[in-house]
Design a protein around this motif. Structure first.
Motif, PDB file in Angstrom:
ATOM      1  N   THR A  40       0.912  -1.199   0.083  1.00 23.34           N
ATOM      2  CA  THR A  40       0.232   0.095   0.002  1.00 23.34           C
ATOM      3  C   THR A  40       0.759   1.194  -0.007  1.00 23.34           C
ATOM      4  O   THR A  40       1.765   1.538   0.809  1.00 23.34           O
ATOM      5  N   THR A  41       0.572   2.173  -0.909  1.00 20.50           N
ATOM      6  CA  THR A  41       1.661   3.345  -1.136  1.00 20.50           C
ATOM      7  C   THR A  41       0.642   4.693  -0.898  1.00 20.50           C
ATOM      8  O   THR A  41      -0.522   4.431  -1.100  1.00 20.50           O
ATOM      9  N   ASN A  42       1.039   5.760  -1.026  1.00 28.06           N
ATOM     10  CA  ASN A  42       0.309   6.941  -1.084  1.00 28.06           C
ATOM     11  C   ASN A  42      -0.078   7.557  -2.223  1.00 28.06           C
ATOM     12  O   ASN A  42      -0.410   8.729  -2.260  1.00 28.06           O
ATOM     13  N   GLY A  43       0.361   6.891  -3.206  1.00 23.84           N
ATOM     14  CA  GLY A  43      -0.022   7.262  -4.562  1.00 23.84           C
ATOM     15  C   GLY A  43       0.787   7.991  -5.474  1.00 23.84           C
ATOM     16  O   GLY A  43       0.537   8.297  -6.706  1.00 23.84           O
ATOM     17  N   SER A  44       2.182   8.323  -4.990  1.00 15.51           N
ATOM     18  CA  SER A  44       3.202   9.032  -5.668  1.00 15.51           C
ATOM     19  C   SER A  44       3.933   7.913  -6.523  1.00 15.51           C
ATOM     20  O   SER A  44       3.911   6.884  -6.415  1.00 15.51           O
ATOM     21  N   ALA A  45       4.564   8.491  -7.387  1.00 15.39           N
ATOM     22  CA  ALA A  45       5.474   7.820  -8.370  1.00 15.39           C
ATOM     23  C   ALA A  45       6.852   7.604  -7.623  1.00 15.39           C
ATOM     24  O   ALA A  45       7.475   8.322  -6.975  1.00 15.39           O
TER      25      ALA A  45
END
Length: 464
Positions: A388-393
């Motif tokens: 699970t990530t924060n949506g950044s590249a």
């Protein structure tokens, strides 16, 4: 302490009082019946005339920020001298504070992680606008962060401590205090939401190293880790309602009496927010007086209550006049400054809404799943890892470890922006006859959350 004192420049001091480092706060009721606040400064702090001048400057700057569109400050109605005391009057209540809600109160649920995120984002946004104007708060802590009736977070006492102690604005102190608040809320309001707590810890670290704007954007990008409905402030409003009801029931151990109607003031009350006259750098402190025989709510008083600053043209009087071209030039300069500040605030808001893509990639959770069904002869077992990530590249480095081998398998994946999850696969081929239990462990190498190690494992059974 329960009090029921007389009128004060159209304000009625009511029941609740509490002290802080600047003096004694009282709950109050404004002349129009709305809840308000009143701070009586500790006389030992403001005896020096130079200190009072700095205090006036801080209040004037605060009011200009409000007029320029900064909505995250508790609005100031007036700064007055009355019977040897100096009072700050606010147009809104200054309680409950975040400190009040952090305290354990029977029957009042603790705000959740979504409430914490809303408070952090709003406080950061207000501080960015304050800092853009070359100012600072100077005494930022949970006791100076007010939760308004609509659930929004506002700052009280902006610039007052710096003015009293003669300190220059230091935005870095505000940033450090915000980081401390983020960590404190991670350990309290977000204690039951590990993902959100990790998000707040990362935001705190980001603020310390990169500043408030990237920290705010990191919170916004991690909204998927917050509970549903957090942006409507539902939980915070529920807590606020119950806290207010509990506070009303328990003041001094008995029900609080209803606020009394405003009474005539006794003795002269002098506003310290003076208006410059033509050709003068400053005027005497006396601008308008309230006292016996003088109506409390004059037109001039109403203008002050409405929060208009001293550069506006007031109704003609012997006391309150701004004459000639120099005054008009000063008003024009003030208007230009206000427009510039307003544009800076708008730019900050646009940046907030666009959610800057400069937020670094962060991984907040890691889970590994293996097949539950026993695997048979010649099987290739697929083991999945979900990050699970924060949506950044960015890039994710990770390591697989199989229980049947000593060596590990390291890989690097590139993650595109806009996605808050990333799947990695381990293909485990099993040959031969017999039975055994295989375990795969996935460990994140980078980016690692501050102070945390992310890894998980899963097992499967084989029989042939």
């Amino acid at each position: 302490m329960n009090t029921d004192r007389g009128g004060l420049a159209g304000f009625r001091l009511t029941h609740r009082t509490w002290t802080d480092e600047l003096g004694t706060w009282s709950s109050a009721v404004a002349a129009d019946g709305r809840p308000a606040g009143a701070l009586s400064f500790d006389p030992r702090l403001i005896g020096d005339p130079a200190t009072r001048e700095r205090l006036v400057g801080a209040v004037v700057a605060d009011r200009r920020l409000t007029q320029a569109g900064v909505t995250g400050l508790v609005p100031i109605a007036d700064l007055i001298a009355a019977q040897g005391e100096v009072w700050l009057l606010t147009a809104e209540p200054v309680n409950p504070t975040v400190a009040d809600l952090l305290s354990e109160t029977p029957g009042v649920p603790r705000p959740d992680a979504g409430s914490a995120a809303g408070v952090l984002v709003e406080i950061a946004q207000t501080l960015l606008a304050v800092h853009a104007a070359g100012l600072a708060h100077g005494a930022l802590h949970p006791g100076t962060m007010v939760i308004a009736a609509d659930g929004s977070a506002r700052l009280a006492e902006r610039g007052l401590a710096d003015a009293i102690h003669g300190r220059p604005p230091a935005p870095e102190r505000d940033v450090a205090a915000w980081s401390s608040l983020a960590r404190g809320l991670a350990a309290s309001w977000a204690a039951s939401s590990p993902g959100a707590a990790g998000l707040f810890e990362r935001a705190a670290a980001t603020a310390s190293t990169h500043g408030l704007a990237p920290a705010r954007d990191a919170l916004l990008a991690g909204r998927d880790l917050l509970p549903p409905g957090f942006d409507t402030r539902d939980r915070l409003l529920e807590t606020l309602h119950l806290w207010t009801a509990h506070d009303a029931r328990t003041r001094d151990g008995r029900p609080a009496p209803a606020p009394a109607l405003p009474a005539p003031d006794e003795g002269d009350i002098v506003t310290l927010l003076h208006v410059p006259r033509s050709g003068e750098s400053r005027t005497e402190d006396v601008v308008m007086r309230f006292g016996p025989g003088v109506p409390v709510e004059t037109t001039a008083a109403q203008l002050w209550r409405a929060g208009r600053d001293q550069q506006q043209t007031e109704p003609p009087s012997d006391r309150l006049r701004v004459l000639g071209a120099p005054a008009r030039r000063r008003r024009r300069r003030t208007a230009v400054s206000s427009v510039i500040l307003a544009l800076m605030v708008v730019a900050a808001l646009v940046a907030w809404l666009l959610r800057s893509s400069a937020v670094p990639l962060a991984v907040t959770e890691l889970d590994v799943v293996a097949p539950k069904k026993t695997q048979g002869c010649g099987a290739t077992v697929k083991i999945k890892g979900l990050l699970t990530t924060n949506g950044s590249a960015g890039e994710i480095r990770y390591q697989w470890k199989r229980s049947d081998r000593k060596e590990t398998i390291e890989q690097t994946d590139t993650v595109a922006s806009g996605k808050t999850s990333h799947e990695v696969i381990l293909q485990w081929s099993v040959k031969g006859e017999g039975s055994f239990k295989g375990t795969a462990t996935l460990r994140l190498l980078s980016p690692l959350p501050e102070g945390r190690k992310l890894q998980d494992k899963a097992s499967f059974n084989f029989k042939c």
